[in-house]
Design a protein around this motif. Sequence first.
Motif, PDB file in Angstrom:
ATOM      1  N   GLN A  80      91.749 -19.487 -93.025  1.00 36.75           N
ATOM      2  CA  GLN A  80      90.881 -20.627 -93.314  1.00 36.75           C
ATOM      3  C   GLN A  80      91.422 -21.902 -92.674  1.00 36.75           C
ATOM      4  N   ARG A  81      92.721 -22.077 -92.717  1.00 32.84           N
ATOM      5  CA  ARG A  81      93.329 -23.263 -92.085  1.00 32.84           C
ATOM      6  C   ARG A  81      93.127 -23.249 -90.570  1.00 32.84           C
ATOM      7  N   ALA A  82      93.154 -22.090 -89.961  1.00 31.90           N
ATOM      8  CA  ALA A  82      92.928 -21.979 -88.512  1.00 31.90           C
ATOM      9  C   ALA A  82      91.442 -22.134 -88.176  1.00 31.90           C
ATOM     10  N   TRP A  83      90.576 -21.706 -89.088  1.00 25.63           N
ATOM     11  CA  TRP A  83      89.137 -21.792 -88.848  1.00 25.63           C
ATOM     12  C   TRP A  83      88.672 -23.245 -88.756  1.00 25.63           C
ATOM     13  N   ILE A  84      89.214 -24.124 -89.560  1.00 31.92           N
ATOM     14  CA  ILE A  84      88.760 -25.526 -89.593  1.00 31.92           C
ATOM     15  C   ILE A  84      88.892 -26.195 -88.227  1.00 31.92           C
ATOM     16  N   PRO A  85      90.067 -26.172 -87.575  1.00 25.60           N
ATOM     17  CA  PRO A  85      90.128 -26.785 -86.238  1.00 25.60           C
ATOM     18  C   PRO A  85      89.289 -26.037 -85.198  1.00 25.60           C
ATOM     19  N   PHE A  86      89.130 -24.731 -85.359  1.00 22.43           N
ATOM     20  CA  PHE A  86      88.257 -23.984 -84.452  1.00 22.43           C
ATOM     21  C   PHE A  86      86.819 -24.472 -84.585  1.00 22.43           C
ATOM     22  N   ARG A  87      86.348 -24.614 -85.827  1.00 23.77           N
ATOM     23  CA  ARG A  87      84.989 -25.125 -86.077  1.00 23.77           C
ATOM     24  C   ARG A  87      84.830 -26.512 -85.458  1.00 23.77           C
ATOM     25  N   ASP A  88      85.802 -27.379 -85.723  1.00 23.14           N
ATOM     26  CA  ASP A  88      85.714 -28.749 -85.215  1.00 23.14           C
ATOM     27  C   ASP A  88      85.701 -28.795 -83.685  1.00 23.14           C
ATOM     28  N   ALA A  89      86.548 -27.986 -83.057  1.00 21.07           N
ATOM     29  CA  ALA A  89      86.579 -27.963 -81.589  1.00 21.07           C
ATOM     30  C   ALA A  89      85.279 -27.390 -81.028  1.00 21.07           C
ATOM     31  N   SER A  90      84.766 -26.363 -81.665  1.00 28.43           N
ATOM     32  CA  SER A  90      83.499 -25.771 -81.216  1.00 28.43           C
ATOM     33  C   SER A  90      82.367 -26.788 -81.289  1.00 28.43           C
ATOM     34  N   CYS A  91      82.305 -27.522 -82.389  1.00 29.87           N
ATOM     35  CA  CYS A  91      81.222 -28.493 -82.558  1.00 29.87           C
ATOM     36  C   CYS A  91      81.445 -29.746 -81.722  1.00 29.87           C
ATOM     37  N   ASP A  92      82.697 -30.062 -81.413  1.00 30.41           N
ATOM     38  CA  ASP A  92      82.975 -31.164 -80.501  1.00 30.41           C
ATOM     39  C   ASP A  92      82.470 -30.806 -79.105  1.00 30.41           C
ATOM     40  N   PHE A  93      82.639 -29.556 -78.717  1.00 27.91           N
ATOM     41  CA  PHE A  93      82.116 -29.089 -77.430  1.00 27.91           C
ATOM     42  C   PHE A  93      80.589 -29.181 -77.432  1.00 27.91           C
ATOM     43  N   GLU A  94      79.971 -28.812 -78.534  1.00 30.59           N
ATOM     44  CA  GLU A  94      78.509 -28.915 -78.657  1.00 30.59           C
ATOM     45  C   GLU A  94      78.072 -30.369 -78.461  1.00 30.59           C
ATOM     46  N   ARG A  95      78.776 -31.285 -79.113  1.00 31.04           N
ATOM     47  CA  ARG A  95      78.456 -32.718 -78.994  1.00 31.04           C
ATOM     48  C   ARG A  95      78.654 -33.202 -77.565  1.00 31.04           C
ATOM     49  N   ALA A  96      79.726 -32.751 -76.915  1.00 31.85           N
ATOM     50  CA  ALA A  96      80.039 -33.193 -75.553  1.00 31.85           C
ATOM     51  C   ALA A  96      78.934 -32.824 -74.571  1.00 31.85           C
ATOM     52  N   GLN A  97      78.236 -31.745 -74.843  1.00 36.66           N
ATOM     53  CA  GLN A  97      77.158 -31.328 -73.943  1.00 36.66           C
ATOM     54  C   GLN A  97      75.995 -32.316 -73.951  1.00 36.66           C
ATOM     55  N   TRP A  98      75.942 -33.157 -74.961  1.00 38.15           N
ATOM     56  CA  TRP A  98      74.874 -34.164 -75.043  1.00 38.15           C
ATOM     57  C   TRP A  98      75.290 -35.475 -74.371  1.00 38.15           C
ATOM     58  N   THR A  99      76.473 -35.510 -73.786  1.00 32.20           N
ATOM     59  CA  THR A  99      77.003 -36.682 -73.064  1.00 32.20           C
ATOM     60  C   THR A  99      76.650 -38.003 -73.741  1.00 32.20           C
ATOM     61  N   ASN A 100      76.951 -38.060 -75.036  1.00 30.41           N
ATOM     62  CA  ASN A 100      76.732 -39.273 -75.842  1.00 30.41           C
ATOM     63  C   ASN A 100      75.265 -39.651 -75.991  1.00 30.41           C
ATOM     64  N   GLY A 101      74.358 -38.727 -75.714  1.00 32.69           N
ATOM     65  CA  GLY A 101      72.941 -38.992 -75.923  1.00 32.69           C
ATOM     66  C   GLY A 101      72.596 -38.977 -77.404  1.00 32.69           C
ATOM     67  N   THR A 102      71.382 -39.366 -77.734  1.00 34.43           N
ATOM     68  CA  THR A 102      70.988 -39.480 -79.133  1.00 34.43           C
ATOM     69  C   THR A 102      70.940 -38.130 -79.846  1.00 34.43           C
ATOM     70  N   GLY A 103      70.846 -37.063 -79.120  1.00 37.02           N
ATOM     71  CA  GLY A 103      70.840 -35.742 -79.749  1.00 37.02           C
ATOM     72  C   GLY A 103      72.212 -35.238 -80.140  1.00 37.02           C
ATOM     73  N   ALA A 104      73.265 -35.971 -79.762  1.00 35.69           N
ATOM     74  CA  ALA A 104      74.626 -35.525 -80.048  1.00 35.69           C
ATOM     75  C   ALA A 104      74.894 -35.398 -81.547  1.00 35.69           C
ATOM     76  N   GLY A 105      74.426 -36.354 -82.326  1.00 33.51           N
ATOM     77  CA  GLY A 105      74.658 -36.308 -83.773  1.00 33.51           C
ATOM     78  C   GLY A 105      74.007 -35.104 -84.415  1.00 33.51           C
ATOM     79  N   PRO A 106      72.685 -34.907 -84.240  1.00 31.80           N
ATOM     80  CA  PRO A 106      72.062 -33.718 -84.812  1.00 31.80           C
ATOM     81  C   PRO A 106      72.625 -32.404 -84.259  1.00 31.80           C
ATOM     82  N   ALA A 107      72.977 -32.378 -82.975  1.00 30.48           N
ATOM     83  CA  ALA A 107      73.545 -31.151 -82.402  1.00 30.48           C
ATOM     84  C   ALA A 107      74.880 -30.819 -83.058  1.00 30.48           C
ATOM     85  N   THR A 108      75.693 -31.846 -83.281  1.00 37.62           N
ATOM     86  CA  THR A 108      76.984 -31.641 -83.933  1.00 37.62           C
ATOM     87  C   THR A 108      76.788 -31.165 -85.363  1.00 37.62           C
ATOM     88  N   LEU A 109      75.902 -31.823 -86.090  1.00 37.47           N
ATOM     89  CA  LEU A 109      75.660 -31.430 -87.475  1.00 37.47           C
ATOM     90  C   LEU A 109      75.061 -30.028 -87.561  1.00 37.47           C
TER      91      LEU A 109
END
Length: 167
Positions: free
Chosen positions: A117-146
């Motif tokens: 579980q402790r390893a899963w948390i940073p994995f989840r965060d890194a995965s979703c950070d990558f998802e956000r990065a694909q939106w290049t700070n566009g307005t869809g970044a927040g909903p995509a991350t969530l």
Amino acid sequence: MRGAALAVLAIAAASSAGAQDIVFSEEATRRCLGAAPDSVAQEACIGKSSDACMAATPAGGTTYGMGGCLDQELSYWDGLLNTYYQTAIERAKTLDADTRKYAPEAANMEKSLREMQRAWIPFRDASCDFERAQWTNGTGAGPATLSCLLEMTGKQALKLGRFGYGS
């Protein structure tokens, strides 16, 4: 991670007059989980309440509306994950105690569960950070991350629930 997604949404909220009225209920997810015959069907329940919220919220199609609905369901799954984790830890402790009676050298299930579980948390965060990065700070970044956080948290909650018999 969740804070970064919410910060993006806060900026969008300033320009979304009237979008603050989020109409959220956990009922669609609860109903879906109650009717789900297996783990595949349970995973299909992730997102049901946020989808219903977006449909019921007057500004549910806006960045702020989507983010508000997704965040509400994320909170639901996060609470379920924490409940299921505690149940899983208790089950792991019991199984470890039983196993030590006949195999004292066996792996420690409780310790392994905590480490997973402790390893899963940073994995989840890194995965979703990558998802956000694909939106290049566009307005869809927040909903995509969530959406990413919601999906991953829901799946992890269900996994823990199956082990601890919480789901």
